[in-house]
Write an enzyme that holds these catalytic residues in place. Structure first.
Site, mmCIF file in Angstrom:
data_model
loop_
_atom_site.group_PDB
_atom_site.id
_atom_site.type_symbol
_atom_site.label_atom_id
_atom_site.label_comp_id
_atom_site.label_asym_id
_atom_site.label_seq_id
_atom_site.Cartn_x
_atom_site.Cartn_y
_atom_site.Cartn_z
ATOM 1 N N LYS A 560 30.388 24.074 27.528
ATOM 2 C CA LYS A 560 30.596 22.689 27.109
ATOM 3 C C LYS A 560 29.751 22.486 25.861
ATOM 4 O O LYS A 560 28.981 23.382 25.493
ATOM 5 C CB LYS A 560 30.158 21.713 28.210
ATOM 6 C CG LYS A 560 28.754 22.036 28.778
ATOM 7 C CD LYS A 560 28.339 21.088 29.889
ATOM 8 C CE LYS A 560 28.948 21.402 31.235
ATOM 9 N NZ LYS A 560 29.846 20.380 31.759
ATOM 10 N N THR A 668 35.425 17.008 32.394
ATOM 11 C CA THR A 668 36.752 17.458 32.782
ATOM 12 C C THR A 668 36.711 18.965 33.044
ATOM 13 O O THR A 668 37.521 19.487 33.805
ATOM 14 C CB THR A 668 37.800 17.150 31.688
ATOM 15 O OG1 THR A 668 37.244 17.488 30.415
ATOM 16 C CG2 THR A 668 38.161 15.674 31.696
#
Ligand code: 26V
Length: 825
Positions: A560, A668
């Site tokens: 991420k 997500t």
């Protein structure tokens, strides 16, 4: 002509996509006529262009059928305005959506070509930073799949998100020139262009009826030119459109200089106006307040609204019907200038008065908030707005004037409420874009249950009180088509064989897998798929870094954006703790484990870059220590992007979702990992909370302070020194970093990290959560020793991910926010 068009769209001139011979003929025709290459000497790039041009033809045919049908139905539409769309590569997606992947593979094989190698030729369009842009892409997929009339608007950046390499352990950014070999998917619409105006001044006058009218004059104009990318849905007849704007200089602009005979100046200014769509800002957490960014925002907002209003008028003539016929979703505040821009168009272009214009405007927009971090909430200096968009500043002032009247009415005598709710921050002389978006929208939504609660309780409480029902939650989701079907064919096939393929468009169908968690044969097959995916990932990483991971080790993955609040640092502290434990041979020796971290840091975010460097320094030490490297290995995966995610996520055993509670709006990635059979170690933050509720407490490793506890701890006076004094393991880890153990050439390299933790008070509570994190990781290690139980839990995770499809998110938006229905085709 009509019969010819009908023939082209339906007749026998079309490629029969279920017939290998027909595909092969078409391929050769396209290669010769469109790509212009002799098939005998064609390379993979030529084949990529050929396949994509063939598909492009089909996209266009089907797109036309959709728009014809839709125009006929006068359907209510939704426009999704987003500065970012992280679509990922298109080729495999279109093949899957059309159901022609295997036939295409066969056809290419017959021509001596490998589809996977061809697909690798496509550049990954990185037109986004991270979660927000990827969510927009998942939403377009879900809307097309479920036949909703939804269209995207964005910017065709010439340079997307930078590509990242690691040199000397440090991030180096390289320009992402993704268009340098052309983009076969786009349709250039030279005829669809709008002037976008900047600067200038306002002249107001009374019209013949004595009404006050304003004109924006002496502006500097840039032309927005449309590029369309077709959006397919899975097994769906609906093709929708993503319209991306590119900045061009206007002719008028050039002429002025040419007429003065100043050729060089003319070309220079041409380049200046074209910088508007030149590059994506690679920050996703702090607002810089740069004029170019403001201009980008207005550029795409203005072009999109002009286009939307023009289309509406072609179909319906009457502006009063706007709120009935369209709804516009603002993806964060980046397009919030759409609110004053709509007012300007309605009043200055179409002559409406303020009140009717405002009633229409407020019936059109909805706004999604994606962040709680105060430094990511956009504000613009009044002086800059005055200079760049003087008319819009006036309109914003008027909106604020009316808004504050209402605030006075609702909170009489409450000067504090007035100050807090104003669109203008008096102390900094800036306009608060979130407030503008809230006031101009009929609905505002957060992206996970906790996030929405915190928005309502902490960030915008008075707005929530003033407009009950305006704030709603729509928990994010991901498309199972890309994030399972496409990226994990092994697991997809296994699932479909076991329970059928209904899950591809209704993810809740996965619950049928639950009983199979108790089936040892199924568990074995499930883990065999995971094993193959780990091997694929190991090979991929070896290619990127030279380091080989052992597929028998636990693959522990955190990928991420790099940010303090996401706490990659906490992950490193655990790694160093493991390293110490293994070196000392203290019982029980954990592992073997491969810790994989990947992500980009904003180029100006020094601490995030330093964290990348620390991970790389620690990796170097550990991977070269013969005593340790068979039990623990650390890999920094460079250039994390959609394509790398597609290989990484299916190969993970453990998903790290360890943000400080109350900071990650949703996440997500957390959903994608669990859907691919990884277990989550995470905090009670964002959508992790809902994931825990779905999979059950026994099937997830939850640790650390809750959002409320974080707030309380800070309120009571959090003392990082004390935490470290009371934890000998933590102290040793910190000492090792700050003493220069991992950076002997430069012992003070990590002092900025030490300062963030101690001098600056450990804003993200890394130290406070350290012990709980270690305990949770120890539980992970213990469970991994019991492969059958691990497999059971992993299967249950997959089975219980039904809620986290973007299909569910989109159905919720459609029903509760947009009031749109699927199209009949
Ligand atoms: C903010 C900014 C600030 C100004 C400069 C450019 C720029 C570009 C992007 C952003 C977006 C930050 C917000 C964001 O990406 N939020 C993420 O949204 C995901 C989808 O809702 C969510 O899952 C993540 O938790 C959230 O961090």
């Amino acid at each position: 002509m009509d019969h010819l068009v009908k023939d082209a769209l339906e007749g026998d001139r079309r490629v029969d996509t279920q017939d290998v011979d027909s595909i092969q003929r078409a391929l050769i025709t396209y290669m010769v006529r469109v790509v212009g290459t002799d098939p005998r000497s064609a390379g993979p790039r030529d084949w990529f262009l050929t396949v994509s041009h063939l598909l492009k033809g089909i996209l266009s045919e089907r797109g036309m059928t959709t728009s014809r049908a839709q125009y006929g139905q006068g359907t209510r539409r939704v426009y999704y305005l987003s500065m970012e769309f992280l679509t990922g590569r298109r080729l495999m997606k279109h093949l899957l959506d059309f159901g022609v992947e295997s036939k295409m593979r066969e056809a290419l094989e017959g021509l001596g070509q490998d589809l996977d190698a061809i697909a690798e030729e496509e550049p990954d369009p990185a037109l986004g930073n991270g979660g927000l842009g990827r969510l927009a892409a998942c939403f377009l997929d879900s809307m097309a799949t479920h036949r909703y009339p939804g269209y995207g608007y964005g910017i065709r950046y010439q340079f997307g998100m930078f590509s990242q390499t690691i040199e000397d352990g440090q991030q180096v950014e390289h320009p992402d020139n993704w268009l340098h070999r052309g983009n076969p998917w786009e349709f250039v619409r030279y005829g669809v262009n709008y002037p976008v105006r900047f600067h200038g001044r306002i002249v107001c006058f009374k019209d013949e009826k004595g009404r006050q009218k304003c004109q924006w004059v002496d502006t500097e104009d840039v032309l927005a030119m449309a590029y369309d990318m077709k959006v397919t849905g899975y097994d769906s007849p609906v093709i929708s459109n993503l319209r991306l704007w590119s900045a061009q200089s206007t002719n008028a602009f050039d002429l002025r200089y040419f007429n003065q005979g100043n050729y060089i100046e003319a070309v220079k200014d041409k380049t200046t106006s074209e910088t508007l769509s030149k590059v994506l800002y690679p920050m996703d957490s702090t607002v810089l307040g740069q004029e170019l960014r403001l201009k980008q925002e207005y550029f795409f907002v203005s072009a999109s609204l002009q286009d939307i209003v023009a289309r509406h008028l072609r179909a319906h003539k009457d502006l009063a019907l706007l709120p009935d016929k369209i709804t516009i979703q603002l993806n964060d505040t980046h397009p919030a200038l759409a609110v004053p821009e709509m007012m300007r168009i309605l009043m200055d272009v179409h002559g409406l008065d303020w009140e009717p214009a405002w009633d229409l405007t407020r019936g059109i927009f909805c706004y999604t908030n994606h962040t709680l971090l105060p430094e990511a909430l956009e504000t613009w200096p009044i002086g800059m707005l005055e200079h760049v968009l003087p008319r819009h500043l006036e309109i914003i002032y008027q909106i604020n004037h009316d808004h504050l009247q209402q605030v006075r009415f609702r909170f009489p005598g409450d000067m504090e409420a007035l100050r807090r709710m104003s669109l203008v921050d008096d102390s900094t002389q800036r306009i608060r874009m979130a407030h503008l978006a809230i006031v101009g929208s009929k609905r505002v939504n957060g992206v996970a249950a906790l996030h929405t609660r915190l928005l309502r309780e902490n960030v915008f409480p008075e707005f929530d009180e003033m407009s009950p029902g305006k704030f709603v939650n729509v928990t994010n989701g991901v498309t199972q088509r890309r994030w399972l079907l496409q990226c994990n064919p092994g697991l997809s096939d296994l699932i479909t064989e076991a329970i059928g393929d209904a899950w591809t468009t209704d993810l809740t169908a996965l619950t049928a897998l639950e009983p199979l968690a108790e089936d040892s044969a199924f568990r074995a097959r499930f883990m065999a798929v995971k094993r193959i995916n780990k091997e694929r990932l190991a090979v991929h990483m070896k290619g990127l870094t030279g380091v080989m991971a052992d597929p028998d080790s636990l693959f522990d993955v955190q990928v991420k954006r790099i940010h303090e609040y996401k706490r990659q640092l906490l992950n490193v502290l655990h790694v160093i703790h493991l390293y110490i434990t293994i070196r000392e041979g203290g019982a029980p020796v954990p592992g073997p484990r491969t810790v994989i971290v990947g992500g980009k840091a904003a180029p100006g975010y020094h601490l995030a870059k330093l964290i990348i460097r620390l991970i790389n320094d620690v990796a170097l030490t550990i991977n070269n220590d013969p005593q340790v490297r068979d039990r623990l290995r650390v890999i920094f995966m460079p250039n994390y992007n959609v394509s790398n995610a597609e290989v990484t996520i299916p190969g993970a055993d453990l998903s790290e979702q360890i943000s400080t509670a109350g900071t990650e709006a949703s996440g997500t990635g957390n959903m994608k990992f669990a859907l691919n059979g990884a277990l989550t170690i995470g905090t009670l933050d964002g959508a992790n909370i809902e994931i825990k509720e779905e999979v059950g407490d026994d099937n997830i490793f939850i640790f650390g302070l809750t959002a409320d506890e974080v707030a309380q701890t800070k309120q009571r006076g959090y003392n990082p020194w004390r935490v470290v004094e009371e934890d000998a393991d933590l102290k040793r880890v910190i000492d090792m970093i700050t003493s220069g153990f991992f950076s002997p050439q430069q012992v003070n390299r990590y002092h900025a990290i030490r300062d963030a933790l101690f001098e600056e008070g450990d804003r993200y509570m890394v130290l406070a959560d350290f012990r709980a994190y270690l305990d949770a990781q120890a539980a992970v290690d213990a469970l991994y020793q019991d492969p059958e139980t691990w497999a059971r839990k992993a299967i249950l995770n997959v089975a219980r991910m039904g809620l986290f499809s973007s299909d569910r998110s989109i159905h919720t938006y459609a029903d509760d926010i947009w009031s749109i229905k699927p199209m009949e085709l």
